[in-house]
Design an enzyme around this catalytic site. Structure first.
Site, PDB file in Angstrom:
ATOM      1  N   PRO A  33       0.848  -1.367   0.074  1.00 52.96           N
ATOM      2  CA  PRO A  33      -0.016  -0.089   0.042  1.00 52.96           C
ATOM      3  C   PRO A  33       0.753   1.018   0.122  1.00 52.96           C
ATOM      4  CG  PRO A  33      -0.101  -1.153   2.143  1.00 52.96           C
ATOM      5  CD  PRO A  33       0.510  -2.077   1.084  1.00 52.96           C
ATOM      6  N   MET A  34       0.698   2.309  -0.936  1.00 53.10           N
ATOM      7  CA  MET A  34       1.340   3.540  -0.864  1.00 53.10           C
ATOM      8  C   MET A  34       0.400   4.693  -1.130  1.00 53.10           C
ATOM      9  SD  MET A  34       4.901   2.391  -2.623  1.00 53.10           S
ATOM     10  CE  MET A  34       4.053   1.337  -3.848  1.00 53.10           C
ATOM     11  N   THR A  35       0.315   5.505  -0.238  1.00 47.19           N
ATOM     12  CA  THR A  35      -0.463   6.739  -0.302  1.00 47.19           C
ATOM     13  C   THR A  35       0.190   7.622  -1.423  1.00 47.19           C
ATOM     14  OG1 THR A  35      -0.953   6.821   1.912  1.00 47.19           O
ATOM     15  CG2 THR A  35      -0.694   8.867   1.192  1.00 47.19           C
ATOM     16  N   GLY A  68      -3.551   3.770   1.745  1.00 47.05           N
ATOM     17  CA  GLY A  68      -4.546   3.765   2.971  1.00 47.05           C
ATOM     18  C   GLY A  68      -5.718   4.807   2.467  1.00 47.05           C
ATOM     19  N   HIS A 187      -5.400  -0.828   8.130  1.00 44.86           N
ATOM     20  CA  HIS A 187      -4.032  -0.227   8.603  1.00 44.86           C
ATOM     21  C   HIS A 187      -3.865  -0.074  10.011  1.00 44.86           C
ATOM     22  CE1 HIS A 187      -0.342   1.542   8.014  1.00 44.86           C
ATOM     23  NE2 HIS A 187      -0.549   2.409   6.992  1.00 44.86           N
ATOM     24  N   GLY A 188      -3.200  -0.956  10.514  1.00 49.75           N
ATOM     25  CA  GLY A 188      -2.981  -1.230  12.002  1.00 49.75           C
ATOM     26  C   GLY A 188      -1.736  -0.826  12.310  1.00 49.75           C
ATOM     27  N   ALA A 189      -0.998  -0.135  11.497  1.00 46.11           N
ATOM     28  CA  ALA A 189       0.648   0.061  11.608  1.00 46.11           C
ATOM     29  C   ALA A 189       0.896   1.405  11.375  1.00 46.11           C
ATOM     30  CB  ALA A 189       1.296  -0.869  10.621  1.00 46.11           C
ATOM     31  N   TYR A 192      -0.749   5.172  12.905  1.00 46.79           N
ATOM     32  CA  TYR A 192      -2.017   5.728  12.979  1.00 46.79           C
ATOM     33  C   TYR A 192      -2.677   5.388  13.994  1.00 46.79           C
ATOM     34  CZ  TYR A 192       0.022   7.105   8.306  1.00 46.79           C
ATOM     35  OH  TYR A 192       0.920   7.504   7.506  1.00 46.79           O
ATOM     36  N   ARG A 239      -2.328  -4.651   8.743  1.00 51.94           N
ATOM     37  CA  ARG A 239      -1.082  -4.591   8.792  1.00 51.94           C
ATOM     38  C   ARG A 239      -0.509  -4.150  10.127  1.00 51.94           C
ATOM     39  NH1 ARG A 239       2.655  -0.841   4.638  1.00 51.94           N
ATOM     40  NH2 ARG A 239       3.192  -3.080   3.765  1.00 51.94           N
TER      41      ARG A 239
HETATM   42  C1  LIG Z   1       5.171   6.881  -0.987  1.00 50.26           C
HETATM   43  C2  LIG Z   1       4.983   5.828  -0.136  1.00 50.26           C
HETATM   44  C3  LIG Z   1       3.517   5.964   0.467  1.00 50.26           C
HETATM   45  C4  LIG Z   1       3.127   4.925   1.415  1.00 50.26           C
HETATM   46  N1  LIG Z   1       1.927   4.772   2.097  1.00 50.26           N
HETATM   47  C5  LIG Z   1       1.608   3.993   2.742  1.00 50.26           C
HETATM   48  C6  LIG Z   1       0.278   3.668   2.911  1.00 50.26           C
HETATM   49  O1  LIG Z   1      -0.565   4.263   2.461  1.00 50.26           O
HETATM   50  N2  LIG Z   1      -0.060   2.409   3.799  1.00 50.26           N
HETATM   51  C7  LIG Z   1       1.073   1.656   4.307  1.00 50.26           C
HETATM   52  O2  LIG Z   1       0.615   0.572   5.037  1.00 50.26           O
HETATM   53  N3  LIG Z   1       2.230   1.850   4.181  1.00 50.26           N
HETATM   54  C8  LIG Z   1       2.648   2.873   3.287  1.00 50.26           C
HETATM   55  N4  LIG Z   1       3.773   2.905   2.884  1.00 50.26           N
HETATM   56  C9  LIG Z   1       4.835   1.926   3.354  1.00 50.26           C
HETATM   57  C10 LIG Z   1       4.957   1.038   2.365  1.00 50.26           C
HETATM   58  O3  LIG Z   1       3.959   0.251   1.895  1.00 50.26           O
HETATM   59  C11 LIG Z   1       6.333  -0.039   2.672  1.00 50.26           C
HETATM   60  O4  LIG Z   1       5.620  -0.553   4.022  1.00 50.26           O
HETATM   61  C12 LIG Z   1       7.590   0.741   2.755  1.00 50.26           C
HETATM   62  O5  LIG Z   1       7.738   1.607   1.865  1.00 50.26           O
HETATM   63  C13 LIG Z   1       8.474  -0.437   3.168  1.00 50.26           C
HETATM   64  O6  LIG Z   1       8.673  -1.502   2.179  1.00 50.26           O
HETATM   65  P1  LIG Z   1      10.043  -1.144   0.887  1.00 50.26           P
HETATM   66  O7  LIG Z   1      11.155  -1.358   1.528  1.00 50.26           O
HETATM   67  O8  LIG Z   1       9.647  -2.384  -0.236  1.00 50.26           O
HETATM   68  O9  LIG Z   1       9.684   0.191   0.288  1.00 50.26           O
HETATM   69  C14 LIG Z   1       4.260   4.031   1.723  1.00 50.26           C
HETATM   70  C15 LIG Z   1       5.654   4.123   1.317  1.00 50.26           C
HETATM   71  C16 LIG Z   1       5.772   4.975   0.618  1.00 50.26           C
HETATM   72  C17 LIG Z   1       7.368   4.977   0.042  1.00 50.26           C
END
Ligand SMILES: Cc1cc2nc3c(=O)[nH]c(=O)nc-3n(C[C@H](O)[C@H](O)[C@H](O)COP(=O)(O)O)c2cc1C
Length: 392
Positions: A33-35, A68, A187-189, A192, A239
């Site tokens: 998941p990525m915001t 999220g 999203h429990g991590a 938040y 999560r």
């Molecule tokens: C731009 C960006 C936005 C993110 N948004 C969320 C999110 O909305 N929800 C979430 O659980 N994690 C979010 N994360 C965390 C990622 O899901 C992931 O846990 C984190 O980048 C570590 O994984 P990686 O080493 O593969 O990047 C975000 C990370 C990035 C870089």
């Protein structure tokens, strides 16, 4: 999508299928998941966002988990231009994402979200709520358009509001189910609202939700019970992390015994999976031989997603073989290259992550600008994605 190529032979576990509840998932590669803070001001999903997810759906990922997504028109939104699923209008705006994903044969889960104290942009209300009146550590996050300086101090959530938030998680999950998402992740991590209950220094409550770890995990469990009953027939999960967007140092104070309580209590709610996010990736923790996700497997017995620095397929395959998880979720590696699974399968190098891709903002436009400024090595897929973005 079934992938072929030398990488598939080389990483047979990574590219093997898996059945999660009723869902067949073609490989173990998940878009984390990525915001992207690229929705409309009032939380609607745009065509640009649909094109963005469609690109992943066509690139061989086993599963996509959305960014999220906030659950109500009260205190859940934390970022300006974040998408929501708080009513039918927002729900309907997600339909094009689900349809595009399914057209490519890729399942997609929605991540549902409540920011709690980590609020730096709410279109609907002023102020923020949290388990206790504790100003969050650190500064607002610039890449999600935070203002300069710290976070506001939240007020304490009332007992009535706790019930309402739990209900809203259930209702949001139901809306996601109805619009066609294949599963739900809470999203429990990452600091938040649910994680604020779990974390000792942000939860100073003296009631049933505060004090020992058995109490601090209760809010998560209540939410998971609500989501489980709202969506009985599709995979649901949560999560979990130790660290937070505003605190990379926090470790569970009870170490291994906290892990045992947290993961076993979550499993008792009848959910299907736990997604563990760890900045250290699959490095062993708490003087054990396991990473956070390995401990989640051990103590929950559930399907586990491992996340954090797993973009190297050798590391990912090893983590799966060693039972540190059943899936790997790739964050920055996926952001850098939509085609990560296709390229790993073909034994080609994916584009590496560059902080410029989320600077100054982690938006889809910013990503587009990065590639425009760095045309070398831009694949035709990315040019197409960029052009799709310009249409939105
Ligand atoms: C731009 C960006 C936005 C993110 N948004 C969320 C999110 O909305 N929800 C979430 O659980 N994690 C979010 N994360 C965390 C990622 O899901 C992931 O846990 C984190 O980048 C570590 O994984 P990686 O080493 O593969 O990047 C975000 C990370 C990035 C870089």
């Amino acid at each position: 999508m079934t992938l072929t190529g030398p990488g598939v032979e080389k990483f047979p576990t990574l590219f093997s299928s898996y059945k999660l509840k009723n869902l067949n998932i073609s490989n173990r590669c998940i878009v984390s998941p990525m915001t992207r803070t690229s929705a409309t001001e009032d939380g609607l999903v745009t065509n640009q966002i649909a094109d963005y997810y469609a690109r992943y759906a066509r690139s061989g990922w086993g599963l996509i988990i959305t960014e999220g997504t906030y659950i109500d028109f009260r205190y859940s939104q934390g970022y300006t231009y974040q998408p929501g699923i708080a009513d039918e209008r927002q729900q309907e705006s997600w339909r094009k994402v689900v349809e595009a994903s399914h057209a490519a044969g890729t399942p997609i889960f929605m991540q549902i979200f409540h920011c709690g104290a980590i609020n730096q942009g709410n279109y609907w209300v002023e102020g923020s709520i949290a388990p206790s009146v504790v100003k969050p550590k650190g500064e607002q996050i610039p890449r999600y358009r935070g203002a300069a300086g710290g976070f506001q101090t939240p007020r304490e959530i009332t007992n009535e509001e706790i019930e309402t938030v739990v209900e809203s998680f259930g209702e949001a999950a139901k809306r996601a189910d109805e619009v066609g998402f294949d599963g739900i992740e809470v999203h429990g991590a990452n600091g938040y609202l649910p994680d604020q209950f779990l974390t000792k220094y942000t939860n100073q409550r003296e009631d049933d939700y505060g004090g020992p770890i058995e109490n601090r995990i209760k809010f998560h469990c209540k939410i998971m019970n609500a989501v489980r009953s709202a969506v009985p027939n599709k995979p649901v999960g949560v999560r979990i992390s130790q660290t937070k967007v505003n605190d990379f140092e926090y470790n569970w104070p009870g170490g291994i015994s906290d892990a045992e309580v947290i993961f076993s209590k979550l499993a008792e709610t009848g959910i299907d999976f736990i997604d563990c996010s760890a900045h250290l990736g699959v490095t062993p923790i708490f003087d054990t031989k396991n990473s956070l996700s390995g401990l989640a497997k051990k103590y929950s017995g559930l399907t586990v997603i491992s996340n954090g620095k797993l973009q190297d397929p050798i590391v990912a395959e090893k983590a799966l073989i060693e039972s540190e998880g059943d899936f790997v979720a790739i964050g920055k590696g996926a952001l850098a290259d939509f085609e990560w699974p296709l390229k790993i399968a073909a034994e080609n190098d994916p584009f590496p992550f560059d902080p410029g891709m989320i600077t100054p903002y982690a938006t889809l436009d910013c990503n587009k600008d990065f590639w425009t400024k760095n045309p070398d090595g831009v694949s035709s897929e990315i040019v197409e994605a960029r052009d799709a973005g310009e249409r939105a």
